[in-house]
Design a protein around this motif. Structure first.
Motif, PDB file in Angstrom:
ATOM      1  N   LEU A  33      38.791  60.821  45.951  1.00 37.67           N
ATOM      2  CA  LEU A  33      38.066  59.691  46.240  1.00 37.67           C
ATOM      3  C   LEU A  33      38.407  58.758  45.004  1.00 37.67           C
ATOM      4  N   TRP A  34      38.406  59.208  43.703  1.00 37.18           N
ATOM      5  CA  TRP A  34      38.813  58.126  42.511  1.00 37.18           C
ATOM      6  C   TRP A  34      39.899  57.519  42.708  1.00 37.18           C
ATOM      7  N   LEU A  35      41.078  58.001  43.543  1.00 34.27           N
ATOM      8  CA  LEU A  35      42.175  57.386  43.807  1.00 34.27           C
ATOM      9  C   LEU A  35      41.867  55.971  44.805  1.00 34.27           C
ATOM     10  N   ALA A  36      41.054  56.354  45.681  1.00 30.26           N
ATOM     11  CA  ALA A  36      40.644  55.401  46.595  1.00 30.26           C
ATOM     12  C   ALA A  36      40.029  54.159  45.943  1.00 30.26           C
ATOM     13  N   PHE A  37      39.057  54.768  45.191  1.00 27.44           N
ATOM     14  CA  PHE A  37      38.243  53.492  44.489  1.00 27.44           C
ATOM     15  C   PHE A  37      39.251  52.829  43.361  1.00 27.44           C
ATOM     16  N   ALA A  38      40.328  53.564  42.874  1.00 27.54           N
ATOM     17  CA  ALA A  38      41.224  52.924  41.923  1.00 27.54           C
ATOM     18  C   ALA A  38      42.200  51.641  42.694  1.00 27.54           C
ATOM     19  N   ALA A  39      42.402  52.081  43.900  1.00 25.52           N
ATOM     20  CA  ALA A  39      43.293  51.275  44.778  1.00 25.52           C
ATOM     21  C   ALA A  39      42.188  50.022  45.019  1.00 25.52           C
ATOM     22  N   GLY A  40      41.088  49.983  45.321  1.00 30.24           N
ATOM     23  CA  GLY A  40      40.269  48.890  45.602  1.00 30.24           C
ATOM     24  C   GLY A  40      40.232  48.108  44.347  1.00 30.24           C
ATOM     25  N   ALA A  41      39.886  48.904  43.309  1.00 29.56           N
ATOM     26  CA  ALA A  41      39.557  48.025  42.058  1.00 29.56           C
ATOM     27  C   ALA A  41      40.982  47.207  41.579  1.00 29.56           C
ATOM     28  N   ALA A  42      42.052  48.083  41.759  1.00 26.99           N
ATOM     29  CA  ALA A  42      43.425  47.515  41.577  1.00 26.99           C
ATOM     30  C   ALA A  42      43.592  46.310  42.106  1.00 26.99           C
ATOM     31  N   TYR A  43      43.165  46.205  43.433  1.00 27.95           N
ATOM     32  CA  TYR A  43      43.348  44.944  44.359  1.00 27.95           C
ATOM     33  C   TYR A  43      42.686  43.812  43.825  1.00 27.95           C
ATOM     34  N   PHE A  44      41.073  44.351  43.750  1.00 27.36           N
ATOM     35  CA  PHE A  44      40.213  43.238  43.337  1.00 27.36           C
ATOM     36  C   PHE A  44      40.664  42.772  41.955  1.00 27.36           C
ATOM     37  N   ALA A  45      41.404  43.407  41.030  1.00 25.58           N
ATOM     38  CA  ALA A  45      41.632  43.032  39.678  1.00 25.58           C
ATOM     39  C   ALA A  45      42.611  41.816  39.949  1.00 25.58           C
ATOM     40  N   LEU A  46      43.629  42.480  40.685  1.00 26.63           N
ATOM     41  CA  LEU A  46      45.045  41.488  40.661  1.00 26.63           C
ATOM     42  C   LEU A  46      44.568  40.019  41.289  1.00 26.63           C
ATOM     43  N   THR A  47      43.476  40.330  42.494  1.00 25.83           N
ATOM     44  CA  THR A  47      43.338  38.762  43.150  1.00 25.83           C
ATOM     45  C   THR A  47      42.268  37.883  42.210  1.00 25.83           C
ATOM     46  N   SER A  48      41.492  38.828  41.430  1.00 24.00           N
ATOM     47  CA  SER A  48      40.937  38.255  40.358  1.00 24.00           C
ATOM     48  C   SER A  48      41.404  37.285  39.394  1.00 24.00           C
ATOM     49  N   LEU A  49      42.642  38.095  38.822  1.00 23.62           N
ATOM     50  CA  LEU A  49      43.699  37.348  38.011  1.00 23.62           C
ATOM     51  C   LEU A  49      44.273  36.345  38.670  1.00 23.62           C
ATOM     52  N   GLU A  50      44.556  36.366  39.679  1.00 26.13           N
ATOM     53  CA  GLU A  50      45.117  35.154  40.491  1.00 26.13           C
ATOM     54  C   GLU A  50      44.369  33.950  40.667  1.00 26.13           C
ATOM     55  N   GLY A  51      43.050  34.401  41.014  1.00 30.87           N
ATOM     56  CA  GLY A  51      42.023  33.300  41.210  1.00 30.87           C
ATOM     57  C   GLY A  51      41.497  32.480  39.972  1.00 30.87           C
ATOM     58  N   GLN A  52      41.300  33.419  38.694  1.00 32.75           N
ATOM     59  CA  GLN A  52      40.894  32.901  37.666  1.00 32.75           C
ATOM     60  C   GLN A  52      41.989  32.352  36.645  1.00 32.75           C
ATOM     61  N   VAL A  53      43.089  32.765  36.902  1.00 38.10           N
ATOM     62  CA  VAL A  53      44.086  32.369  35.762  1.00 38.10           C
ATOM     63  C   VAL A  53      45.255  31.842  36.509  1.00 38.10           C
ATOM     64  N   VAL A  54      45.913  32.378  37.418  1.00 43.81           N
ATOM     65  CA  VAL A  54      47.212  32.086  37.797  1.00 43.81           C
ATOM     66  C   VAL A  54      47.226  30.542  38.685  1.00 43.81           C
TER      67      VAL A  54
END
Length: 361
Positions: free
Chosen positions: A266-287
């Motif tokens: 399960l922790w891998l599933a939540f890691a996948a969601g966290a990675a997706y959210f982190a990348l979109t946040s970096l895109e939305g706030q910085v890039v």
């Protein structure tokens, strides 16, 4: 009278969605590819040739993506009822584990036999329900098949209109000059049209490139975590990121849900969601703010309300056009003094004061 007109206009736009959606999409795509067309013009290609090359490339790219994604997407859609049941089971097992820690050992011993019988009965019942849902799961594909002729017709209409828009070159500006009576009105109309084209073309072209980079990053991240069909997640991230806020949340939920089913822990599933959210946040706030610029930054509350309104009007397509519509309204507000307060309301807190090129002229 103004209120009645706005209500009737809203109802008309909602009612004519099947016609207006491909028209608006063709206009937005023409703005996305207009820098490409002008680059081909500088290389010696005419407007018609450039339009044909762009439309052909777009068709080939979409066809290739459909062929690559048809199998995994159809598999996940067909298994949607079973996937929902498996997610519920895995989360229930996690909840059961937490509860087991808090229970006393003697209570578990006393209830073991009854719990086992209950679990068997529950599993049998849920298994039967899943079997029924799986048999009914074709309903999603049936709905898609029923809507396929309309979708195909709209796609062809969008493509043909896009070709004519790109092949027409700068005819739109010539017609503005011809039909506008006074010189001052000609200048203002041309300034508004060029400013709308410049800002929307810059925004849409830049966002498309940023979304492509985000899709590659998400696909690589899903591949590194061990998610199945990382290409599907990359394409989903590319498409969903055109929808402000909602797209990032939907992609995060999708990655987490599929990870719960497909990954062993399960922790891998939540890691996948966290990675997706982190990348979109970096895109939305910085890039995106860095490449788009401060002049196009909009009030986040207004953007969210616009996305919700257009989602109600035109569903997914409405959510995609929500921000471009706000950009157009803001451009009008900068050129028309009576709308200056509207433009300032649409702007973000750190956005520069609106310019007024028409007044300067």
């Amino acid at each position: 009278m103004v209120g009645i007109f706005l209500l009737l206009l809203t109802a008309a736009v909602a009612e004519a969605r099947d016609f207006l959606m491909p028209v608006v999409l063709a206009l937005l795509l023409s703005l996305v590819f207009r820098p490409v067309r002008r680059g081909m013009n500088r290389a010696g290609a005419g407007d018609g040739v450039a339009a044909l090359v762009i439309c052909t490339g777009l068709v080939l790219a979409v066809t290739a993506l459909v062929m690559l994604l048809a199998q995994p997407v159809s598999t996940w859609v067909e298994d949607a009822p079973r996937i929902a049941w498996r997610i519920e089971q895995r989360l229930a097992s996690l909840e059961g584990t937490v509860e087991a820690v808090t229970r006393a050992a003697e209570q578990l011993d006393n209830l073991a036999e009854g719990a086992e019988d209950s679990a068997r009965a529950s599993a049998a019942t849920q298994g039967a329900e899943v079997a029924v849902e799986v048999r009914q799961g074709g309903g999603i594909l049936a709905q898609v098949a029923a809507a396929a002729p309309l979708l195909l017709g709209q796609a062809v209409f969008t493509l043909v209109l896009l070709f004519f828009l790109l092949a027409s070159g700068d005819m739109f500006y010539q017609r503005i000059v011809e039909v506008t009576p006074r010189l001052g009105d000609k200048k203002r109309a041309l300034a508004i049209a060029r400013d709308i084209e410049r800002r929307l073309a810059r925004y849409l072209f830049t966002i498309t490139l940023v979304n492509a980079g985000l899709g590659v990053a998400v696909g690589l991240a899903m591949w590194a975590i061990g998610m199945p069909d990382p290409l599907m997640f990359g394409v989903a991230a590319f498409l969903l990121n055109y929808i402000p806020y909602v797209g990032a949340i939907a992609g995060t939920v999708l990655a987490t849900a599929i990870g719960i089913v497909a990954l062993p822990e399960l922790w891998l599933a939540f890691a996948a969601g966290a990675a997706y959210f982190a990348l979109t946040s970096l895109e939305g706030q910085v890039v995106t703010p860095y490449f788009v610029g401060r002049s196009l930054k909009l009030n986040t509350v207004v953007v969210f309300l616009s996305v919700a309104f257009w989602a109600w009007m035109w569903s997914v397509v409405g959510m995609i056009i929500a921000v471009p519509v706000l950009v157009v309204v803001r451009v009008f507000s900068e050129h028309i003094p009576a709308m200056s307060s509207v433009g300032r309301f649409l702007a973000a807190n750190d956005a520069p004061p609106p310019e007024n090129p028409s007044a300067a002229a």
